[in-house]
Write a protein that holds these residues in place. Structure first.
Motif, PDB file in Angstrom:
ATOM      1  N   LYS A 440       7.113  -3.244  -6.231  1.00 26.44           N
ATOM      2  CA  LYS A 440       8.351  -2.749  -5.628  1.00 26.44           C
ATOM      3  C   LYS A 440       8.053  -2.007  -4.332  1.00 26.44           C
ATOM      4  O   LYS A 440       6.919  -1.566  -4.109  1.00 26.44           O
ATOM      5  CB  LYS A 440       9.064  -1.810  -6.607  1.00 26.44           C
ATOM      6  CG  LYS A 440       9.517  -2.479  -7.891  1.00 26.44           C
ATOM      7  CD  LYS A 440      10.205  -1.471  -8.812  1.00 26.44           C
ATOM      8  CE  LYS A 440      10.669  -2.135 -10.102  1.00 26.44           C
ATOM      9  NZ  LYS A 440      11.307  -1.167 -11.034  1.00 26.44           N
ATOM     10  N   LYS A 441       9.074  -1.842  -3.515  1.00 27.80           N
ATOM     11  CA  LYS A 441       8.901  -1.151  -2.233  1.00 27.80           C
ATOM     12  C   LYS A 441       8.499   0.300  -2.413  1.00 27.80           C
ATOM     13  O   LYS A 441       7.866   0.890  -1.544  1.00 27.80           O
ATOM     14  CB  LYS A 441      10.190  -1.242  -1.415  1.00 27.80           C
ATOM     15  CG  LYS A 441      10.515  -2.638  -0.922  1.00 27.80           C
ATOM     16  CD  LYS A 441      11.789  -2.647  -0.076  1.00 27.80           C
ATOM     17  CE  LYS A 441      12.087  -4.046   0.442  1.00 27.80           C
ATOM     18  NZ  LYS A 441      13.337  -4.059   1.252  1.00 27.80           N
ATOM     19  N   LYS A 442       8.856   0.906  -3.529  1.00 24.95           N
ATOM     20  CA  LYS A 442       8.519   2.307  -3.749  1.00 24.95           C
ATOM     21  C   LYS A 442       7.087   2.488  -4.261  1.00 24.95           C
ATOM     22  O   LYS A 442       6.610   3.612  -4.382  1.00 24.95           O
ATOM     23  CB  LYS A 442       9.493   2.939  -4.740  1.00 24.95           C
ATOM     24  CG  LYS A 442       9.405   2.404  -6.156  1.00 24.95           C
ATOM     25  CD  LYS A 442      10.389   3.122  -7.066  1.00 24.95           C
ATOM     26  CE  LYS A 442      10.283   2.631  -8.517  1.00 24.95           C
ATOM     27  NZ  LYS A 442      11.230   3.348  -9.393  1.00 24.95           N
ATOM     28  N   ASN A 445       0.897   1.945  -3.640  1.00 26.56           N
ATOM     29  CA  ASN A 445      -0.327   1.151  -3.749  1.00 26.56           C
ATOM     30  C   ASN A 445      -0.116  -0.270  -3.239  1.00 26.56           C
ATOM     31  O   ASN A 445      -1.038  -0.895  -2.702  1.00 26.56           O
ATOM     32  CB  ASN A 445      -0.797   1.101  -5.204  1.00 26.56           C
ATOM     33  CG  ASN A 445       0.255   0.490  -6.132  1.00 26.56           C
ATOM     34  OD1 ASN A 445       1.218   1.164  -6.472  1.00 26.56           O
ATOM     35  ND2 ASN A 445       0.088  -0.764  -6.519  1.00 26.56           N
ATOM     36  N   PHE A 446       1.114  -0.779  -3.359  1.00 29.18           N
ATOM     37  CA  PHE A 446       1.424  -2.143  -2.930  1.00 29.18           C
ATOM     38  C   PHE A 446       1.842  -2.196  -1.466  1.00 29.18           C
ATOM     39  O   PHE A 446       1.385  -3.057  -0.706  1.00 29.18           O
ATOM     40  CB  PHE A 446       2.520  -2.728  -3.822  1.00 29.18           C
ATOM     41  CG  PHE A 446       2.849  -4.163  -3.526  1.00 29.18           C
ATOM     42  CD1 PHE A 446       1.971  -5.171  -3.905  1.00 29.18           C
ATOM     43  CD2 PHE A 446       4.026  -4.506  -2.886  1.00 29.18           C
ATOM     44  CE1 PHE A 446       2.276  -6.509  -3.637  1.00 29.18           C
ATOM     45  CE2 PHE A 446       4.336  -5.827  -2.618  1.00 29.18           C
ATOM     46  CZ  PHE A 446       3.458  -6.835  -2.995  1.00 29.18           C
ATOM     47  N   THR A 447       2.700  -1.269  -1.049  1.00 27.64           N
ATOM     48  CA  THR A 447       3.224  -1.321   0.321  1.00 27.64           C
ATOM     49  C   THR A 447       2.169  -0.998   1.371  1.00 27.64           C
ATOM     50  O   THR A 447       2.324  -1.351   2.538  1.00 27.64           O
ATOM     51  CB  THR A 447       4.414  -0.359   0.491  1.00 27.64           C
ATOM     52  OG1 THR A 447       4.010   0.969   0.118  1.00 27.64           O
ATOM     53  CG2 THR A 447       5.572  -0.784  -0.383  1.00 27.64           C
ATOM     54  N   ARG A 448       1.066  -0.344   0.971  1.00 29.56           N
ATOM     55  CA  ARG A 448       0.008  -0.053   1.941  1.00 29.56           C
ATOM     56  C   ARG A 448      -0.808  -1.299   2.280  1.00 29.56           C
ATOM     57  O   ARG A 448      -1.579  -1.315   3.235  1.00 29.56           O
ATOM     58  CB  ARG A 448      -0.916   1.044   1.430  1.00 29.56           C
ATOM     59  CG  ARG A 448      -1.639   0.739   0.152  1.00 29.56           C
ATOM     60  CD  ARG A 448      -2.545   1.883  -0.255  1.00 29.56           C
ATOM     61  NE  ARG A 448      -3.811   1.850   0.442  1.00 29.56           N
ATOM     62  CZ  ARG A 448      -4.679   2.843   0.494  1.00 29.56           C
ATOM     63  NH1 ARG A 448      -4.376   3.994  -0.087  1.00 29.56           N
ATOM     64  NH2 ARG A 448      -5.816   2.717   1.123  1.00 29.56           N
ATOM     65  N   LEU A 449      -0.642  -2.362   1.480  1.00 34.43           N
ATOM     66  CA  LEU A 449      -1.336  -3.617   1.760  1.00 34.43           C
ATOM     67  C   LEU A 449      -0.671  -4.344   2.924  1.00 34.43           C
ATOM     68  O   LEU A 449       0.517  -4.174   3.199  1.00 34.43           O
ATOM     69  CB  LEU A 449      -1.303  -4.524   0.528  1.00 34.43           C
ATOM     70  CG  LEU A 449      -1.986  -4.023  -0.753  1.00 34.43           C
ATOM     71  CD1 LEU A 449      -1.689  -4.998  -1.893  1.00 34.43           C
ATOM     72  CD2 LEU A 449      -3.469  -3.859  -0.555  1.00 34.43           C
ATOM     73  N   SER A 450      -1.425  -5.185   3.603  1.00 33.38           N
ATOM     74  CA  SER A 450      -0.835  -6.033   4.631  1.00 33.38           C
ATOM     75  C   SER A 450       0.111  -7.030   3.988  1.00 33.38           C
ATOM     76  O   SER A 450       0.038  -7.284   2.776  1.00 33.38           O
ATOM     77  CB  SER A 450      -1.940  -6.780   5.393  1.00 33.38           C
ATOM     78  OG  SER A 450      -2.568  -7.730   4.542  1.00 33.38           O
TER      79      SER A 450
END
Length: 541
Positions: A440-442, A445-450
């Motif tokens: 999810k956008k929140k 850990n995921f959103t910091r990826l390219s």
């Protein structure tokens, strides 16, 4: 206790080979002082200290107020580096490594200081991150104490920052970097000659430390059974405590101190001015003005973590640096087989059900290798899905309920050999999403990826979920899987032995994530095992 191999925490020359008998030197440029260690490699690999030197230069003394290293501190530090280099040369060391931490890292003219050291002293300085500092401190503690069966905290207090490491069974769960340092806090809240002009000064410092800890130390994965402390504040505390109890001459290493001991020492010292503190047995004159700030940091960390027992470690990041230098392991030198062995040892030490985990890993690779070309995936990522499958349940070490989240932290901080930091981040994310919600956008850990890596993680995690479902019964009934892609579907034909009803149900019910990622319907059915239906096994390079 098996000593787990680790990747290099700091870079070393690829052609550097140290053998027993070789001599080396490590220099740590801290915010309060510069330290040199000259050592000789012994079998193990290990080392023995040949010489040590320390020079207090207060490099961080003006960084908080001006943002810059002041010229006097720079000159003192360069002079100390010249002396250190001559001492190391006298021992005919094979190599010398110099690292700098918070003060140089934060200062506007930190790069200029490094350039002057290279030009004037011919020493190349590696400015390390707070995360690298934490790993070096933890590596030192893990080699000095048996922490394999405990939940522990490690605190490394420096002049400009404090790093806190939370580890379970010898594995790093979380690294917390703070802006709390003995020099920094003294500069911001204490006058030069008497520690506090009023009780309000003490209260302001304590409140600021509590604010920083509340901001950085949020949800704890566990309550530590004990805290290990590295850095001069801790060894000074041990020296003062031993002097008070008539235990002078005892080693500082491993010295046990309670939270109540810390509070009593703090209560005594905060009432003294600098001159009075210089007369306290065990307290060196050059630390008299910053010791109270350091003790407040210890006191508030122990309160925040609900930990009552502190063990002092008389080594720290310099020790970790030397260990990293003499250990021959790094990502480039580790074979695929060694990497696989270390990965499986890590998973086993976290309490993972290895027969189930390895079976799922093999099914995941089998699925991935069949679907990579039709789905446009990179064949090389088969090794990432295998690693993600082997490590996905590492979080059981902390607890079951949110083990996928704990798996992320444990993998990210594992320093497993054979994988780059970037690869470990991808593996950690894939393991994070092997169950529970989709990315999810929140999820930071995921959103910091390219964006490209986000696509890779979603693809790998969705396939891993299917593979995990195929052994939902933990009985290894599904022997192999054949995958076929059509324009609208992916058909999975399972070759099974025994009752695979639970596995079939799980595969159908957990297909939703895959279907969303690839916009394809998943159809699962059971066939009969054939002589050619063998598990793909670990991918080979």
């Amino acid at each position: 206790m098996k000593r787990r191999r680790m990747k290099k925490i700091v870079d070393t020359p690829p052609d550097l080979q140290l053998s027993p008998g070789d001599k080396l030197a490590a220099i740590d440029i801290g915010s309060n002082s510069l330290r040199l260690v000259v050592a000789q490699v012994t079998p193990g690999p290990d080392y023995r200290v040949l010489d040590e030197e320390r020079q207090s230069t207060r490099l961080a003394r003006s960084v908080s107020s001006t943002g810059r290293l002041d010229e006097d501190s720079i000159e003192e530090s360069l002079a100390a580096l010249r002396r250190f280099k001559k001492i190391a040369a006298g021992f005919e060391v094979k190599t010398i490594r110099t690292i700098a931490t918070c003060a140089v890292r934060e200062a506007e003219n930190g790069a200029e200081f490094c350039e002057r050291a290279l030009r004037d002293v011919e020493l190349e300085i590696d400015v390390i991150s707070s995360e690298q500092e934490a790993h070096l401190a933890f590596l030192s503690v893990a080699r000095a104490f048996d922490i394999t069966d405990r939940n522990v905290a490690v605190a490394d207090i420096g002049g400009g920052s404090t790093e806190i490491i939370l580890a379970s069974a010898g594995h790093v769960e979380e690294i917390i970097a703070t802006q709390l340092g003995a020099v920094r806090m003294t500069e911001l809240y204490a006058p030069q000659n008497s520690l506090f002009q009023s009780a309000e000064d003490y209260a302001r410092m304590t409140e600021e430390i509590d604010r920083e800890l509340k901001k950085t130390v949020r949800k704890r994965p566990f309550v530590p059974q004990v805290m290990y402390g590295t850095g001069g504040t801790f060894t000074t505390l041990a020296a003062m405590q031993m002097a008070q109890k008539g235990e002078v001459g005892q080693p500082e290493w491993g010295y046990r101190i309670t939270h109540a001991d810390v509070s009593h020492m703090l209560d005594m010292l905060k009432k003294m001015n600098v001159k009075q503190r210089r007369g306290v047995a065990g307290l060196s004159a050059d630390r008299a003005d910053i010791i109270v700030a350091g003790l407040i940091i210890i006191d508030r960390i122990m309160a925040r973590l609900d930990v009552n027992i502190l063990h002092v470690h008389d080594r720290g990041i310099r020790d970790g640096l030397i260990i990293s230098m003499i250990d021959p392991t790094d990502a480039a030198r580790v074979s695929e087989e060694d990497s696989k062995r270390e990965m499986e040892f890590f998973a086993k030490s976290c309490g993972v059900d290895m027969p189930h985990t390895l079976h799922v890993a093999n099914l995941a690779v089998e699925l991935y290798q069949q679907l990579a070309e039709p789905l446009g995936l990179a064949p090389a990522d088969a090794r990432l899905i295998y690693a993600s499958a082997v490590l996905q349940d590492a979080g059981y070490l902390i607890n079951y309920e949110k083990h996928h989240k704990h798996s992320y932290n444990l993998i990210l901080n594992s320093q497993l050999p054979g994988f780059s930091r970037h690869e470990l981040e991808l593996i950690a994310n894939v393991a994070r999403y092997h169950r529970g919600s989709a990315p999810k956008k929140k999820h930071r850990n995921f959103t910091r990826l390219s964006s490209e890596d986000q696509v890779r993680v979603r693809a790998l995690a969705s396939i891993l979920r299917l593979a995990g479902a195929l052994d939902r019964s933990h009985s290894q009934h599904v022997q192999s899987v054949q995958a076929e892609k059509t324009p609208t579907q992916v058909k999975l034909l399972l070759a099974s032995q025994g009752d695979s009803e639970v596995d079939l149900w799980a595969a159908r019910s957990r297909a939703e994530f895959f279907e969303k990622v690839f916009d394809l319907e998943v159809v699962v059915c059971v066939g009969k095992p054939t002589s050619t239906s063998a598990s793909a096994g670990a991918p080979t390079s």
